[in-house]
Scaffold this motif. Structure first.
Motif, mmCIF file in Angstrom:
data_model
loop_
_atom_site.group_PDB
_atom_site.id
_atom_site.type_symbol
_atom_site.label_atom_id
_atom_site.label_comp_id
_atom_site.label_asym_id
_atom_site.label_seq_id
_atom_site.Cartn_x
_atom_site.Cartn_y
_atom_site.Cartn_z
ATOM 1 N N LEU A 11 0.814 -1.222 0.000
ATOM 2 C CA LEU A 11 0.000 0.000 0.000
ATOM 3 C C LEU A 11 0.843 1.265 0.000
ATOM 4 C CD1 LEU A 11 -2.785 1.386 0.178
ATOM 5 C CD2 LEU A 11 -2.618 1.180 2.678
ATOM 6 N N ASP A 12 1.588 1.517 1.085
ATOM 7 C CA ASP A 12 2.277 2.803 1.249
ATOM 8 C C ASP A 12 3.448 2.937 0.284
ATOM 9 O OD1 ASP A 12 0.840 4.040 3.518
ATOM 10 O OD2 ASP A 12 1.490 2.229 4.564
ATOM 11 N N ASN A 13 3.406 4.022 -0.479
ATOM 12 C CA ASN A 13 4.386 4.330 -1.521
ATOM 13 C C ASN A 13 4.416 3.285 -2.636
ATOM 14 O OD1 ASN A 13 5.362 6.884 -1.281
ATOM 15 N ND2 ASN A 13 6.963 6.360 0.163
ATOM 16 N N THR A 14 3.298 2.562 -2.772
ATOM 17 C CA THR A 14 3.092 1.706 -3.939
ATOM 18 C C THR A 14 1.769 2.086 -4.585
ATOM 19 O OG1 THR A 14 4.408 -0.116 -3.018
ATOM 20 C CG2 THR A 14 2.865 -0.669 -4.784
ATOM 21 N N LEU A 15 0.678 1.935 -3.854
ATOM 22 C CA LEU A 15 -0.623 2.393 -4.348
ATOM 23 C C LEU A 15 -1.007 3.742 -3.759
ATOM 24 C CD1 LEU A 15 -2.645 -0.946 -4.270
ATOM 25 C CD2 LEU A 15 -1.605 0.160 -6.260
ATOM 26 N N MET A 16 -0.620 3.982 -2.529
ATOM 27 C CA MET A 16 -0.816 5.301 -1.923
ATOM 28 C C MET A 16 0.488 6.072 -1.951
ATOM 29 S SD MET A 16 -1.956 6.470 1.932
ATOM 30 C CE MET A 16 -0.255 6.642 2.490
ATOM 31 N N ASP A 17 0.425 7.322 -2.367
ATOM 32 C CA ASP A 17 1.614 8.172 -2.399
ATOM 33 C C ASP A 17 1.865 8.666 -0.984
ATOM 34 O OD1 ASP A 17 3.579 10.078 -2.734
ATOM 35 O OD2 ASP A 17 2.730 10.870 -4.594
ATOM 36 N N ARG A 18 2.635 7.898 -0.233
ATOM 37 C CA ARG A 18 2.859 8.257 1.163
ATOM 38 C C ARG A 18 3.656 9.544 1.300
ATOM 39 N NH1 ARG A 18 5.902 8.431 5.557
ATOM 40 N NH2 ARG A 18 4.830 7.980 7.537
ATOM 41 N N ASP A 19 4.556 9.809 0.364
ATOM 42 C CA ASP A 19 5.327 11.053 0.427
ATOM 43 C C ASP A 19 4.391 12.260 0.456
ATOM 44 O OD1 ASP A 19 7.551 9.456 0.277
ATOM 45 O OD2 ASP A 19 7.970 9.893 -1.824
ATOM 46 N N SER A 20 3.454 12.313 -0.480
ATOM 47 C CA SER A 20 2.497 13.429 -0.534
ATOM 48 C C SER A 20 1.579 13.420 0.672
ATOM 49 C CB SER A 20 1.662 13.348 -1.815
ATOM 50 O OG SER A 20 2.475 13.519 -2.953
ATOM 51 N N THR A 21 1.148 12.224 1.072
ATOM 52 C CA THR A 21 0.235 12.099 2.208
ATOM 53 C C THR A 21 0.880 12.617 3.486
ATOM 54 O OG1 THR A 21 -0.861 10.191 1.206
ATOM 55 C CG2 THR A 21 -1.090 10.453 3.587
ATOM 56 N N PHE A 22 2.117 12.194 3.758
ATOM 57 C CA PHE A 22 2.753 12.600 5.009
ATOM 58 C C PHE A 22 3.133 14.076 4.975
ATOM 59 C CE2 PHE A 22 6.062 13.005 8.204
ATOM 60 C CZ PHE A 22 5.420 12.422 9.294
ATOM 61 N N ARG A 23 3.516 14.588 3.831
ATOM 62 C CA ARG A 23 3.826 16.021 3.733
ATOM 63 C C ARG A 23 2.575 16.849 4.018
ATOM 64 N NH1 ARG A 23 7.602 19.460 2.062
ATOM 65 N NH2 ARG A 23 8.997 17.751 1.500
ATOM 66 N N SER A 24 1.453 16.460 3.433
ATOM 67 C CA SER A 24 0.206 17.183 3.667
ATOM 68 C C SER A 24 -0.174 17.143 5.143
ATOM 69 C CB SER A 24 -0.911 16.574 2.810
ATOM 70 O OG SER A 24 -2.149 17.177 3.092
ATOM 71 N N PHE A 25 -0.050 15.950 5.747
ATOM 72 C CA PHE A 25 -0.326 15.822 7.185
ATOM 73 C C PHE A 25 0.603 16.730 7.999
ATOM 74 C CE2 PHE A 25 1.351 13.920 11.080
ATOM 75 C CZ PHE A 25 0.214 13.956 11.883
ATOM 76 N N SER A 26 1.899 16.718 7.689
ATOM 77 C CA SER A 26 2.877 17.499 8.451
ATOM 78 C C SER A 26 2.591 18.996 8.355
ATOM 79 C CB SER A 26 4.291 17.189 7.966
ATOM 80 O OG SER A 26 4.595 15.824 8.137
ATOM 81 N N GLU A 27 2.219 19.442 7.178
ATOM 82 C CA GLU A 27 1.897 20.862 7.003
ATOM 83 C C GLU A 27 0.680 21.256 7.830
ATOM 84 O OE1 GLU A 27 3.703 21.309 2.457
ATOM 85 O OE2 GLU A 27 1.565 20.967 2.777
ATOM 86 N N GLN A 28 -0.343 20.388 7.852
ATOM 87 C CA GLN A 28 -1.522 20.670 8.654
ATOM 88 C C GLN A 28 -1.196 20.618 10.143
ATOM 89 O OE1 GLN A 28 -4.761 21.448 7.370
ATOM 90 N NE2 GLN A 28 -4.857 22.165 9.511
ATOM 91 N N PHE A 29 -0.362 19.662 10.521
ATOM 92 C CA PHE A 29 0.064 19.535 11.917
ATOM 93 C C PHE A 29 0.756 20.812 12.392
ATOM 94 C CE2 PHE A 29 3.421 18.425 14.950
ATOM 95 C CZ PHE A 29 2.704 17.765 15.940
ATOM 96 N N VAL A 30 1.660 21.329 11.587
ATOM 97 C CA VAL A 30 2.384 22.552 11.958
ATOM 98 C C VAL A 30 1.428 23.740 12.013
ATOM 99 C CG1 VAL A 30 4.140 24.190 11.186
ATOM 100 C CG2 VAL A 30 4.628 21.731 11.176
ATOM 101 N N ARG A 31 0.492 23.826 11.089
ATOM 102 C CA ARG A 31 -0.486 24.917 11.137
ATOM 103 C C ARG A 31 -1.325 24.857 12.414
ATOM 104 N NH1 ARG A 31 -0.917 23.862 5.488
ATOM 105 N NH2 ARG A 31 -2.745 22.514 5.803
ATOM 106 N N ASP A 32 -1.716 23.641 12.806
ATOM 107 C CA ASP A 32 -2.608 23.496 13.950
ATOM 108 C C ASP A 32 -1.901 23.661 15.292
ATOM 109 O OD1 ASP A 32 -4.698 23.064 12.234
ATOM 110 O OD2 ASP A 32 -4.767 20.887 12.509
#
Length: 223
Positions: A11-32
């Motif tokens: 799944l992770d970094n094969t069917l799901m783009d984990r790089d984009s997913t974790f970056r998006s999460f990290s950006e939201q985490f820092v904002r919050d």
């Protein structure tokens, strides 16, 4: 190799783009949690979190404890609070890997039986799978947190084969991690296709992929 009847995917970094997913999460985490930071400093913190995460191969409890200690909080946040935030929000950032839906449709149209094998907590992994609309593609989904076995233990691959109703010789495994995916599936008797992403090949491994690809749509020329 016998005629291939089934395909097992990571799944992770094969069917799901984990790089984009974790970056998006990290950006939201820092904002919050770190909204007091100036934009440039906030971006540096995002990049630091991504490096510390080590492509998801950190122990989560240790990772969250480290973030609790080192991030420039205005008000301290505990590892437990970070864990709760992660569990509640991470799956909402899920993004498909390029060509993932197209190749799954193609494989299904070609008559292959499809399965998924992934490490992680049941709630988190099923959350990703459902957000991305992937569940309906697979006859069998094996998640380590649910099965009690983790990749690269060959037993988790044998469990997936049992649920698919195919043999190792009839099944190909596609994944990005040299050890967790290629070595583990190879030790279970399967031929493998390595989707080369963030991990370099370890020449000490005694199992090698049958094919190496850089994008999922290359599978059309192989299958």
């Amino acid at each position: 190799m016998n005629k291939v009847q089934a395909l097992l995917f990571d799944l992770d970094n094969t069917l799901m783009d984990r790089d984009s997913t974790f970056r998006s999460f990290s950006e939201q985490f820092v904002r919050d949690f770190l909204g007091h930071l100036q934009p440039e400093e906030a971006q540096r913190v995002v990049e630091d979190i991504i490096v510390r995460d080590a492509d998801g191969y950190r122990d989560k409890d240790g990772f969250f404890a480290e973030l609790s200690e080192v991030l420039p909080w205005e008000k301290a946040v505990s590892a437990a609070d970070i864990r709760t935030y992660y569990d509640e929000t991470y799956t909402g950032h899920g993004a498909l890997m390029k060509y993932a839906e197209d190749i799954l449709n193609y494989c299904r149209e070609q008559g292959y039986i499809l399965g998924l094998v992934t490490n992680g907590k049941k709630q988190i992994q099923y959350g990703k799978i459902d957000l991305l609309g992937l569940r309906g593609f697979f006859k069998s989904i094996v998640i380590s947190g649910e099965a009690g076995i983790s990749k690269p233990d060959p037993a988790i691959y044998r469990l997936a084969l049992e649920r698919l109703g195919t043999t190792a010789e009839q099944t190909l495994f596609i994944g990005d991690h040299p050890v967790n995916d290629i070595w583990g599936a190879g030790k279970a008797g399967m031929e493998t296709i390595w989707l080369k992403r963030n991990h370099e090949w370890d020449d000490k491994l005694d199992v090698h992929p049958w094919k190496t690809i850089h994008e999922l749509d290359e599978l059309k020329g192989i299958l």
